[in-house]
Design an enzyme around this catalytic site. Structure first.
Site, mmCIF file in Angstrom:
data_model
loop_
_atom_site.group_PDB
_atom_site.id
_atom_site.type_symbol
_atom_site.label_atom_id
_atom_site.label_comp_id
_atom_site.label_asym_id
_atom_site.label_seq_id
_atom_site.Cartn_x
_atom_site.Cartn_y
_atom_site.Cartn_z
ATOM 1 N N SER A 1 35.129 43.106 44.802
ATOM 2 C CA SER A 1 34.092 43.833 44.064
ATOM 3 C C SER A 1 34.029 45.297 44.493
ATOM 4 O O SER A 1 34.388 45.656 45.613
ATOM 5 C CB SER A 1 32.714 43.207 44.302
ATOM 6 O OG SER A 1 32.671 41.877 43.837
HETATM 7 N N1 SAH Z 1 32.956 38.336 46.858
HETATM 8 C C1 SAH Z 1 34.326 38.565 46.450
HETATM 9 C C2 SAH Z 1 34.413 38.789 44.963
HETATM 10 C C3 SAH Z 1 35.578 38.037 44.404
HETATM 11 S S1 SAH Z 1 35.647 37.979 42.619
HETATM 12 C C4 SAH Z 1 34.928 39.734 47.218
HETATM 13 O O1 SAH Z 1 34.168 40.523 47.780
HETATM 14 O O2 SAH Z 1 36.159 39.840 47.273
HETATM 15 C C5 SAH Z 1 34.822 36.453 42.269
HETATM 16 C C6 SAH Z 1 35.362 35.213 42.925
HETATM 17 O O3 SAH Z 1 34.642 34.099 42.376
HETATM 18 C C7 SAH Z 1 36.840 34.931 42.670
HETATM 19 O O4 SAH Z 1 37.498 34.788 43.894
HETATM 20 C C8 SAH Z 1 36.832 33.623 41.870
HETATM 21 O O5 SAH Z 1 37.939 32.785 42.145
HETATM 22 C C9 SAH Z 1 35.515 32.988 42.320
HETATM 23 N N2 SAH Z 1 34.966 31.994 41.406
HETATM 24 C C10 SAH Z 1 35.011 31.975 40.048
HETATM 25 N N3 SAH Z 1 34.382 30.878 39.572
HETATM 26 C C11 SAH Z 1 33.930 30.181 40.657
HETATM 27 C C12 SAH Z 1 33.215 28.956 40.831
HETATM 28 N N4 SAH Z 1 32.826 28.201 39.790
HETATM 29 N N5 SAH Z 1 32.921 28.562 42.088
HETATM 30 C C13 SAH Z 1 33.304 29.289 43.175
HETATM 31 N N6 SAH Z 1 33.984 30.460 43.069
HETATM 32 C C14 SAH Z 1 34.305 30.896 41.831
#
Ligand code: SAH
Length: 213
Positions: free
Chosen positions: A64
């Site tokens: 993010s």
């Molecule tokens: N907090 C992370 C943001 C990653 S983007 C960072 O700082 O890097 C969002 C993430 O949510 C992705 O890794 C994706 O695989 C995950 N995601 C999507 N749907 C999800 C679900 N149903 N349960 C858990 N994680 C999920």
């Protein structure tokens, strides 16, 4: 895994940018000033790590934008010792911010590749989440509930009910809600069935996916 003076300098500039954009919580700014974001990204993006932008990580996901991390974390109002749940571990950057704020962090990731990578990587940098979980964030984590706060780091088409019911009284859920574009939404639990809802600006996230394929 190096953190040079150059990186540290760029990080202080990033902190100044976030302040200029309206982030005021000193603890959140301090955490962002300390965490080597460049180490959470693929090496091809190293030079861009301290721009206020989202970048690709493995499995078609993104780390993010720092402003978004700061904005969401500020809304959580984390106190040291809080039990918090993160949905979407991804690179682990947001997880690291929560660890530095002194929270007991549980974080769920649905992509096995990211779950494995981040589970190995975070302890190497000294960030110790209580538990990283490979699973589906839509159902939350009943076994560790209730939480002081819950953060969703992917765009949710709707608000999953378990996340609301796993909050303590006065607990806070910070969740971006919407399909193409998401409205940052804060729910504060006021009673067993009472929730206050506050809406903030628009953000763009990768989607919170409902099945594992
Ligand atoms: N907090 C992370 C943001 C990653 S983007 C960072 O700082 O890097 C969002 C993430 O949510 C992705 O890794 C994706 O695989 C995950 N995601 C999507 N749907 C999800 C679900 N149903 N349960 C858990 N994680 C999920």
């Amino acid at each position: 895994m190096k953190d040079t003076f150059k990186h540290q300098g760029l990080r202080q500039k990033l902190v100044a940018t976030l302040k200029a954009k309206g982030i005021t919580d000193k603890k959140v700014l301090d955490a962002i000033g300390k965490i080597p974001r460049h180490l959470f990204m693929d090496s091809s993006f190293l030079d861009h790590a301290y721009q206020d932008k989202a970048f690709p990580i493995a499995a078609d996901q993104t780390i993010s934008q720092p402003y978004t991390v700061a904005f969401q974390t500020e809304l959580m109002q984390v106190k040291s010792g809080d039990t918090v749940l993160e949905i979407g571990t991804g690179s682990g950057y947001q997880t690291a911010v929560l660890c530095l704020l002194g929270a007991k962090v549980f974080s769920i990731e649905r992509q096995n590749e990211l779950y494995k990578k981040t589970s190995k990587f975070l302890p190497k940098l000294g960030y110790r989440a209580k538990k990283l979980i490979f699973g589906d964030g839509y159902i939350g984590l009943e076994s560790e509930a209730p939480f002081d706060s819950i953060i969703v780091t992917a765009g949710a088409p709707f608000v999953p009910k378990p996340l609301l019911s796993q909050l303590k009284i006065d607990g806070r859920l910070v969740i971006p809600v919407g399909d193409e574009v998401q409205v940052m939404t804060l729910f504060i639990r006021k009673g067993p069935k009472e929730f206050e809802k506050h809406e903030f600006g628009e953000f763009r996230f990768v989607p919170l996916l409902e099945d594992k394929n």
